[in-house]
Design an enzyme around this catalytic site. Structure first.
Site, mmCIF file in Angstrom:
data_model
loop_
_atom_site.group_PDB
_atom_site.id
_atom_site.type_symbol
_atom_site.label_atom_id
_atom_site.label_comp_id
_atom_site.label_asym_id
_atom_site.label_seq_id
_atom_site.Cartn_x
_atom_site.Cartn_y
_atom_site.Cartn_z
ATOM 1 N N GLY A 192 0.803 -1.217 0.000
ATOM 2 C CA GLY A 192 0.000 0.000 0.000
ATOM 3 C C GLY A 192 0.833 1.262 0.000
ATOM 4 C CD GLN A 193 5.166 -0.231 0.154
ATOM 5 O OE1 GLN A 193 4.048 -0.688 -0.002
ATOM 6 N NE2 GLN A 193 6.231 -1.006 0.170
ATOM 7 C CB ALA A 222 14.688 0.058 7.070
ATOM 8 C CB SER A 223 12.248 4.686 5.229
ATOM 9 O OG SER A 223 11.343 4.837 6.293
ATOM 10 C CB THR A 249 11.596 5.228 -2.572
ATOM 11 O OG1 THR A 249 10.177 5.151 -2.500
ATOM 12 C CG2 THR A 249 12.007 6.279 -3.577
ATOM 13 C CE LYS A 277 17.069 13.292 1.973
ATOM 14 N NZ LYS A 277 17.894 14.185 2.828
ATOM 15 N N GLY A 301 8.754 6.769 4.399
ATOM 16 C CA GLY A 301 7.686 5.953 4.974
ATOM 17 C C GLY A 301 7.526 6.006 6.479
ATOM 18 C CD GLU A 302 10.245 1.963 9.286
ATOM 19 O OE1 GLU A 302 11.219 2.470 9.878
ATOM 20 O OE2 GLU A 302 10.128 0.750 9.094
#
Lengths: 338, 164
Positions: free
Chosen positions: A47-48, A87-88, A91, A288, A291-292
């Site tokens: 979903g991200q 951990a983002s 991307t 960069k 997300g988190e």
């Protein structure tokens, strides 16, 4: 017996990726006979939006409309390896791997096109709409579909590419403890306005504003969506969610969503976000991770806003009405003693 | 107690199903009729993911024993999805980036369908009240509220054009 209003802020620096055990992701790109390119990954889109980002990265490199890229994340048994979407890192790692794979595929695509057009591949470029064209000429061009057809049925070649991103494992220096555990850091600051009812202990978040620096926003709409969703999660962690409200005592522990509290649609304040772009050299087109971190800065910002509003410093999460009232009592006692 | 036959009008199609007592509507929809657009979430009525429209009202299909809705008209997310396309509410969710993991979408869509059928011009407060029993873990609700508002406006516009 009054409502108190306060404002708090908090800043966060957040790592992109985490190469404590090596942090690789791989990608494979190939043309189908119709000139639609397939990007094969094991990276899961929960979903991200990693499929969207992967398609954008491939389309940009290949010179195709994004609709002409299919991202296949169907099977982690058969797909190229991905360390995971956490951990983002998605991307940054996957984006870089896709770009590398798409570059290799692009080289073959231009070689095939060059043979069809009887020109030198170095003189060719893509126009971004699905054509390979001779630099400086508007007439001499070939559609990528025709290139793919020629590769498959005439020249007998695969238009394909392999890509990977890996930042090698890094160990802390035994003397200083210094290490290099990530690839980049994103930065953010959140400002929150709250009201605190000193009779009920209830905290209401009235407004939440954030500013983010995340390299380049590869998909601005999705970035703002992550920030809005993350703000909600931050409010939820700060004020509502817990599995064990009286830890280590299990009593009053929630057993379903009706008593596992989370903010509902009408408990969510207006959220605004501003994005500052400072492209990072090692990121895909400068991107960069974001997300988190979006759930991080709202939490201390809310705690600080509560302190600003009524002098109650709550150091445990979630900041329930009971904890606010106990902190207010403690603050009053301290004041009386003084 | 014996199994019995329950007749439902599901998305306009008459369906007869044999159910054991206590079989929930979500089980009938997903397991017997293979309409898997309706999601099974918490199974105790607290998440809203399984919401469907029964006789004009949005209900949680995990709480409804099928035999209690015999002869009812049931609309699921498949029923608001045109062949080869998306309905106005679904389009608004996509356009407004109101989906992430997607698990709450079907339930949100059906609650919104019932809301707009009853009140074609809902305020944000109406929308929030309508979806207050539907948990979304990703979006922070704002994009969903906006999407429902946008879809309602678009549907009113379309109705006006049709009327003229």
């Amino acid at each position: 017996m009054a409502k108190h209003f306060g404002r708090g802020f908090a800043a966060v620096n957040y790592p992109t990726g985490m190469n404590l055990g090596g942090d690789p992701s791989q990608a494979l790109v190939h043309a189908t006979p119709t000139g639609v390119f397939s990007v094969v990954l094991s990276s899961v889109d929960l979903g991200q939006g990693i499929k969207t980002i992967a398609a954008q990265c491939a389309a940009e490199v290949l010179g195709l409309p994004v609709e002409n890229v299919l991202v296949d994340t169907a099977d982690t048994d058969t797909g190229p390896h991905c360390m995971g979407t956490f951990a983002s890192r998605g991307t940054h790692r996957v984006g870089n791997a896709v770009i590398m794979a798409a570059r290799e595929a692009r080289e073959v695509m231009l070689e095939v096109a060059a043979e069809e057009m009887e020109v030198d591949a170095a003189d060719l470029e893509t126009d971004g709409t699905g054509f390979v064209k001779l630099k400086g000429s508007e007439e001499k061009k070939i559609s990528i579909m025709d290139v793919a057809l020629a590769a498959h049925f005439k020249q007998g070649r695969t238009i394909s590419g392999r890509g990977m991103f890996m930042k090698p494992r890094n160990y802390p220096d035994p003397e200083t403890g210094a290490m290099d555990p990530d690839s980049a850091q994103s930065h953010a600051c959140t400002v929150v306005d709250v009201s605190v009812d000193d009779e009920t202990g209830e905290v209401e978040v009235l407004k939440l504003q954030s500013v983010y620096e995340l390299g380049r926003a590869l998909n601005p709409a999705m970035v703002h969506q992550q920030i809005t969703g993350g703000a909600w999660m931050g409010i939820s962690h700060a004020l509502y969610e817990t599995t064990e409200p009286y830890y280590p005592d299990r009593s009053h522990g929630p057993v379903s969503f009706s008593d596992y509290l989370m903010p509902g649609p009408s408990d969510t304040p207006p959220v605004t976000s501003v994005v500052i772009e400072r492209p990072v050299a090692n990121g895909p087109f400068g991107g960069k991770g974001i997300g988190e971190m979006t759930a991080n800065s709202p939490i201390p910002a809310i705690a600080n806003a509560i302190f600003d509003a009524c002098g109650a410093r709550v150091e445990e999460l979630p900041i329930t009405p009971e904890r606010v009232l106990r902190a207010l009592d403690a603050a009053r006692e301290t004041a009386v003693e003084a | 107690m014996a199994s019995r036959i329950v007749t439902l009008l599901v998305n306009g199609t008459p369906q007869e199903v044999i159910v054991r007592p206590g079989t929930t509507l979500v089980s009938v929809l997903r397991d017997q009729l293979e309409l898997t657009g309706t999601k099974r979430g918490c199974a105790d009525g607290s998440c809203g993911a399984c919401s469907v429209v029964v006789d004009g009202k949005a209900v949680r299909s995990c709480l409804i024993p099928a035999e209690t809705v015999d002869e009812a008209e049931v609309t699921t997310v498949e029923g608001i999805t045109p062949v080869g396309g998306l309905g106005p509410l679904q389009e608004a969710l996509v356009e407004g980036f109101a989906t992430q993991c997607g698990f709450c979408n079907s339930g949100m869509l059906m609650v919104a369908t019932a809301l707009i059928a009853e009140n074609p011009d809902p305020s944000d407060a109406d929308i929030m009240r309508a979806i207050s029993g539907n948990v979304c873990r990703c979006t922070g609700y704002h994009p969903i509220i906006r999407a429902i508002r946008d879809a309602a406006a678009k549907m009113r516009g379309a109705q006006q054009i049709a009327a003229e």
